[in-house]
Design an enzyme around this catalytic site. Structure first.
Site, short mmCIF file in Angstrom:
data_model
loop_
_atom_site.label_atom_id
_atom_site.label_comp_id
_atom_site.label_asym_id
_atom_site.label_seq_id
_atom_site.Cartn_x
_atom_site.Cartn_y
_atom_site.Cartn_z
N ALA A 80 0.81 -1.19 -0.01
CA ALA A 80 0.10 -0.04 -0.01
C ALA A 80 0.60 1.32 0.15
CB ALA A 80 -0.86 0.05 1.42
N THR A 132 10.96 0.90 -3.53
CA THR A 132 11.52 1.29 -5.02
C THR A 132 12.85 1.76 -5.09
OG1 THR A 132 11.04 3.19 -6.54
CG2 THR A 132 10.64 3.67 -4.17
N ASP A 133 13.36 1.90 -6.19
CA ASP A 133 14.76 2.27 -6.52
C ASP A 133 14.85 3.76 -6.33
OD1 ASP A 133 13.47 2.96 -8.86
OD2 ASP A 133 14.66 1.82 -10.36
N GLU A 134 13.68 4.29 -6.44
CA GLU A 134 13.65 5.99 -6.49
C GLU A 134 14.30 6.26 -5.16
OE1 GLU A 134 10.79 8.13 -8.13
OE2 GLU A 134 10.09 6.64 -9.68
N TYR A 158 7.27 11.82 -3.37
CA TYR A 158 7.05 10.31 -3.56
C TYR A 158 8.63 9.64 -2.95
CZ TYR A 158 6.97 5.79 -5.45
OH TYR A 158 7.10 4.32 -5.38
N LYS A 162 8.91 7.35 0.36
CA LYS A 162 9.09 5.80 0.46
C LYS A 162 10.54 5.78 1.35
CE LYS A 162 7.54 2.90 -1.38
NZ LYS A 162 6.14 2.03 -0.96
N LYS A 197 0.43 6.06 -15.48
CA LYS A 197 1.91 5.88 -15.79
C LYS A 197 2.38 5.78 -17.28
CE LYS A 197 2.07 5.58 -11.36
NZ LYS A 197 1.69 4.43 -10.26
N TYR A 215 7.83 13.99 -21.47
CA TYR A 215 8.71 15.13 -20.60
C TYR A 215 10.18 15.25 -21.13
CZ TYR A 215 4.91 13.83 -17.24
OH TYR A 215 3.98 13.56 -16.38
#
Ligand code: NAD
Ligand code: DAU
Length: 354
Positions: A80, A132-134, A158, A162, A197, A215
């Protein structure tokens, strides 16, 4: 049985469907059903007694405590989250609330439950956090891919939220001994991905005759992984991951965005040609960049391969073909999830981009 959170979203729903294909172990699926959660994704389980769906929030401590004491799961898998970077830029507060405060509350509820288990139950229990890898920030062209030891340098609301949740999970292990596992995965694509996405947005816009908004210069690089491979990795980490460890999960599939969109156009030209005989490439439009847009992500997935024997099964070529075929066959699904609120979001995100 296992408790999955966020199991009506893209990856969570794929995971629950995949889990019940491979196991008879029941799943309690807790999902708030935000704009990104859709019970339609789980329609195949409508008459399956192994799946128990509950609408609710990971931050609702009383509800979580009740679910844990009633169902007594041997593992909690936390999918979630608020997951879309552009939305986090327009409105970060839901990201702070769910990804940070929600994860904190969930960890506390799970810790209380875990403390109440007998010694064998405590030993066998797992809390698996899907991340996430971010969190690692952005790479330059010549940098080595992200290993698990890479410093956290999140750049968007975001990824910062995370990263904060990952730190909480880590701390609950080190301080309280909670048996946690964390996975940090690259960009997923596949069935049931919400059309905000990149990949599903481009497919939907192409078929609707709309612009394909790229973008910046289209040279931002992501490492793409078919969602089924992510599900396999999570199952493997749950089964055999070492406690307190993090595992990077990626597709060995770095591609600039423009190449992704060209591939989508070429496949649509083949599978659903435009009536005027022209290529969908004609619809490509370069638009104002995302603020703070990370330039490149790439995952070094050698640890999970070395320690747990996991490697992705799909190549980008096989995965994207399957994905496009799925979206072509499920345009009714795209129609149903593209509510008025979704159309408002498109106006918010794209109207101001020149
Ligand atoms: P998604 O936005 O499609 O789904 C998120 C789900 O979580 C939705 O069903 C939503 O209703 C639910 N949810 C949101 N807030 C909630 C709350 N407070 N309580 C309970 N449920 C709530 O996201 P996704 O793409 O499926 O991502 C799932 C997880 O995987 C996220 O944690 C994300 O950070 C992570 N992740 C995603 C990707 C990717 O490429 N999509 C890659 C790596 C990691
Ligand atoms: O890396 C993992 C992350 O991948 C996950 O943690 C996130 O939950 C997930 O949303 C995804 O984040 P991205 O920002 O990379 O995904 P998105 O699909 O939004 O964008 C992919 C790339 O495409 C990114 O460089 C921005 C670009 N893009 C996106 C959209 C929506 C465009 O050029 N045009 C667009 O309209």
């Amino acid at each position: 049985m296992i408790l999955v959170t966020g199991g009506a979203g893209f990856i969570g729903a794929n995971f629950v469907l995949d889990w019940l294909k491979h196991h008879d172990e029941p799943v309690v699926n807790l999902d708030k059903l935000t704009y990104a959660g859709n019970r339609d994704n789980l329609a195949a389980l409508a008459n399956d007694s192994r799946h128990h769906f509950v609408q609710g929030d990971i931050g609702d401590t009383a509800l979580i405590a009740e679910l844990l004491t009633t169902h007594r799961p041997r593992a909690v898998l936390n999918f979630a989250a608020e997951s879309h970077v552009d939305r986090s830029i327009h409105g970060p507060s839901d990201f702070i609330e769910t990804n940070i405060v929600g994860t904190f509350r969930l960890l506390e509820s799970v810790r209380q439950y875990w403390l109440g288990l007998d010694a064998a139950g405590r030993e066998a229990f797992r809390f698996l956090h899907v991340s996430t890898d971010e969190v690692y920030g952005s790479l330059e062209r010549e940098d080595a891919p992200f290993a698990e030891t890479h410093p956290y340098q999140p750049n968007s609301p975001y990824s910062a939220s995370k990263a904060a949740s990952d730190h909480l999970v880590r701390a609950w292990h080190h301080t309280y001994g909670l048996p946690v596992l964390t996975t940090n995965c690259s960009n997923n694509y596949g069935p049931y991905q919400f059309p905000e996405k990149l990949i599903p947005l481009m497919i939907a816009n192409a078929l609707a005759g709309k612009a394909l908004p790229i973008y910046g210069d289209g040279q931002n690089v992501r490492d793409w992984l078919y969602v089924g491979d992510h599900c396999t990795a999570i199952r493997r980490v749950l089964e055999a991951g070492s406690l307190g460890e993090t595992y990077n999960v990626g597709g060995w599939n770095e591609k600039p965005n423009i190449e992704i969109v060209h591939t989508i156009c070429a496949l649509l030209d083949e599978l659903r040609p435009r009536a005027d005989g022209k290529s969908y490439r004609e619809q490509i439009t370069f638009v104002t960049d995302r603020p703070g847009h990370d330039r490149r992500y790439a995952i070094d997935a050698r640890k999970i391969e070395r320690e747990l024997g996991w490697r992705p099964a799909e190549t980008f070529e096989t995965g994207i073909r399957k994905t496009i075929a799925w979206y072509l066959a499920h345009q009714d699904w795209v129609e149903r999830v593209s509510s008025g609120a979704y159309r408002d979001w498109l106006a918010t995100n794209y109207a101001h981009r020149s």
